[in-house]
Design a protein around this motif. Sequence first.
Motif, PDB file in Angstrom:
ATOM      1  N   LEU A  32       0.835  -1.199   0.000  1.00 11.16           N
ATOM      2  CA  LEU A  32       0.000   0.000   0.000  1.00 11.16           C
ATOM      3  C   LEU A  32       0.868   1.245   0.000  1.00 11.16           C
ATOM      4  O   LEU A  32       0.528   2.255  -0.612  1.00 11.16           O
ATOM      5  N   PHE A  35       1.812   1.888  -3.491  1.00  9.34           N
ATOM      6  CA  PHE A  35       0.685   2.441  -4.237  1.00  9.34           C
ATOM      7  C   PHE A  35       0.488   3.915  -3.895  1.00  9.34           C
ATOM      8  O   PHE A  35       0.023   4.688  -4.713  1.00  9.34           O
ATOM      9  N   GLN A  36       0.821   4.280  -2.680  1.00  9.66           N
ATOM     10  CA  GLN A  36       0.602   5.655  -2.241  1.00  9.66           C
ATOM     11  C   GLN A  36       1.892   6.480  -2.300  1.00  9.66           C
ATOM     12  O   GLN A  36       2.005   7.509  -1.621  1.00  9.66           O
ATOM     13  N   ARG A  38       4.894   6.082  -1.050  1.00  8.67           N
ATOM     14  CA  ARG A  38       5.660   6.256   0.183  1.00  8.67           C
ATOM     15  C   ARG A  38       6.277   4.906   0.535  1.00  8.67           C
ATOM     16  O   ARG A  38       5.856   3.892  -0.010  1.00  8.67           O
ATOM     17  N   ALA A 278      -6.144  -0.453  -2.634  1.00  6.28           N
ATOM     18  CA  ALA A 278      -5.441   0.808  -2.852  1.00  6.28           C
ATOM     19  C   ALA A 278      -6.203   1.719  -3.795  1.00  6.28           C
ATOM     20  O   ALA A 278      -5.890   2.900  -3.900  1.00  6.28           O
ATOM     21  N   THR A 279      -7.204   1.165  -4.497  1.00 11.20           N
ATOM     22  CA  THR A 279      -7.868   1.940  -5.546  1.00 11.20           C
ATOM     23  C   THR A 279      -9.234   2.478  -5.151  1.00 11.20           C
ATOM     24  O   THR A 279      -9.498   3.661  -5.291  1.00 11.20           O
TER      25      THR A 279
ATOM     26  N   THR B  18      -3.963   3.520 -10.144  1.00 13.65           N
ATOM     27  CA  THR B  18      -3.147   3.090  -9.015  1.00 13.65           C
ATOM     28  C   THR B  18      -1.965   2.255  -9.456  1.00 13.65           C
ATOM     29  O   THR B  18      -0.890   2.337  -8.861  1.00 13.65           O
ATOM     30  N   HIS B  21       0.879   4.324 -10.257  1.00 11.29           N
ATOM     31  CA  HIS B  21       1.546   4.907  -9.093  1.00 11.29           C
ATOM     32  C   HIS B  21       2.658   4.012  -8.564  1.00 11.29           C
ATOM     33  O   HIS B  21       3.541   4.482  -7.859  1.00 11.29           O
ATOM     34  N   TRP B  26       8.991   8.060  -4.367  1.00  9.05           N
ATOM     35  CA  TRP B  26       8.291   8.419  -3.133  1.00  9.05           C
ATOM     36  C   TRP B  26       8.267   9.927  -2.985  1.00  9.05           C
ATOM     37  O   TRP B  26       9.232  10.600  -3.291  1.00  9.05           O
ATOM     38  N   THR B  28       7.356  11.203   0.046  1.00  8.95           N
ATOM     39  CA  THR B  28       7.495  11.488   1.471  1.00  8.95           C
ATOM     40  C   THR B  28       8.958  11.700   1.822  1.00  8.95           C
ATOM     41  O   THR B  28       9.845  11.253   1.116  1.00  8.95           O
TER      42      THR B  28
END
Lengths: 350, 192
Positions: A32, A35-36, A38, A278-279, B18, B21, B26, B28
Amino acid sequence: MDWLHFAVFTVIIFIFVISGVLFFIWYERRGLGRFQIRPGPNRAGPFGLLQPVADAVKVLLKEDIVPALADKPVHFLAPLIAFVPALAVFAVIPFGDGALLANLNIGILYIMSVSSIVVIGIFMAGWSSSNKYSLLGAMRTIAQEVSYEIPLVLSILGAVMLAGSLSLNDIVKAQNVPFILLQPLGFLIYMTAAMAEINRTPFDLLEADSEIIAGFQTEYSGMKFGLFYLTEYAETLSVSAIASTLFLGGWAGPLLPGFVWLLIKIVAVFTFIMWVRATFPRLRIDQVMAFGWKFLLPLAMLNLVLTAILVLTGLNDKVWLAVPLNFALAFILIIGASRQFRTGGGHVIV
Amino acid sequence: MSSFKHFGEGLLRGLDVTAKHLGRKWITVQYPEQKLVMSQRLRGTDIIWDRSSCISCRACERACPVGCISMAVSRGEDKKLKTDDFTIDFGLCIFCGLCIEACPTGISIYLGYNYANTTYHCSSAKESKTGSTPSDGRCIELVRSNDALLVDDVARPRSGYYRPEVEANLKQQTLLINQTSYLEDLKRKGER
């Protein structure tokens, strides 16, 4: 030496489930994160591998708070009743040809009946917490789980029909091509219904933060909450394992040993579930119920009828014809069912 | 094919978004290891004092709205004012910058870039035998005085707040969008 087989296999399954759950927790948090955009957990151990272990230790050390007016025995038993069935499902999952705890000739039936016991655990948890919100949360969860069990079973029946057996070992053996090619719609319905069944996004209403705060597990803390958490991931593991067994050919595969193939397929299915998480955003309860009863159920029934016709006419044995035919049918059925599916007056864009 | 949005096309498009992505960098910042360059005029939670240019006029002390600055001033043998004790209680300070604006020399007091003032301990000056701060009962880990407030351009850079001549020499701020990823950072460190 039957008892030895049972004893050894029980230990193996227990270790498999616990390590699988720990892996999934790590894998999902890292995934996740990706996907985000990070990194995800990366402090405890290399690549954050020890993060689930640290979480487990933390949960074990936390204070166990029970509400003063709670029905204590029920409150205590609920997590156990939720967890044990999630574990018991693995008794009939074949890890190789015949490598399973009990080769039941009603394997699928056993899975469906055992896995629905989880619902009782959830209701016990909500009821015994003496908290209106927990009770409401539990009832919502149960309404959802009971509703989606029907399309789930109907979608599984398609695979059962093709294999002509309820035993999971026989179903795997019957797959000359993975059943996902012969049952594309069945697989889609199975995945959707299973995601609702294990309360994962987009059907994770039991944890709708904005409305009822963690649902039935509001009043649980410490290891009891840990058991619910474990249950959730054990169920996800079992859903992935069943999907791999029924639709992706289970342990069958070239070169590598069967166990490894099953693991690869389980992780692949779990990755898909994670991808969906995640979507998609969370649905509303009425949307969830409408989707289950008005869309998935008729679709699953149609799929079942068409599969029956294909099997009876012998078309499904001719793979080169059956695969495109089944995909075309899936496409037509989805569009046809979508045309009929309405909630609250207008089309819901799903 | 706009009508296809009713048949699950939106779901597939969402999954596609997604999936794209997954390969991205990253965005962050891995904070303790990796820090962004702050705005050139940041009002950081730090105050830097320059003893050599200070004329001990106590303008900053009077300007402070919360009274966190305290100065002890005496007249030396050459009849000039000198600062005996200059103390700032960072537990009280609101980092408004009024002391900086009040300074008549324009070079004696600056805001700094530091923004991590938390401590693991908080012992009051009363309990501590070595505590020589005037504000008794305050958390002495957050009270800095004299040499601890001196200009040190390496460890405690000065912010350009109200000091345009300092600002001109500062590095450009890194926005979150421009920063390199953590992995690249680690790789660069490995090459060194």
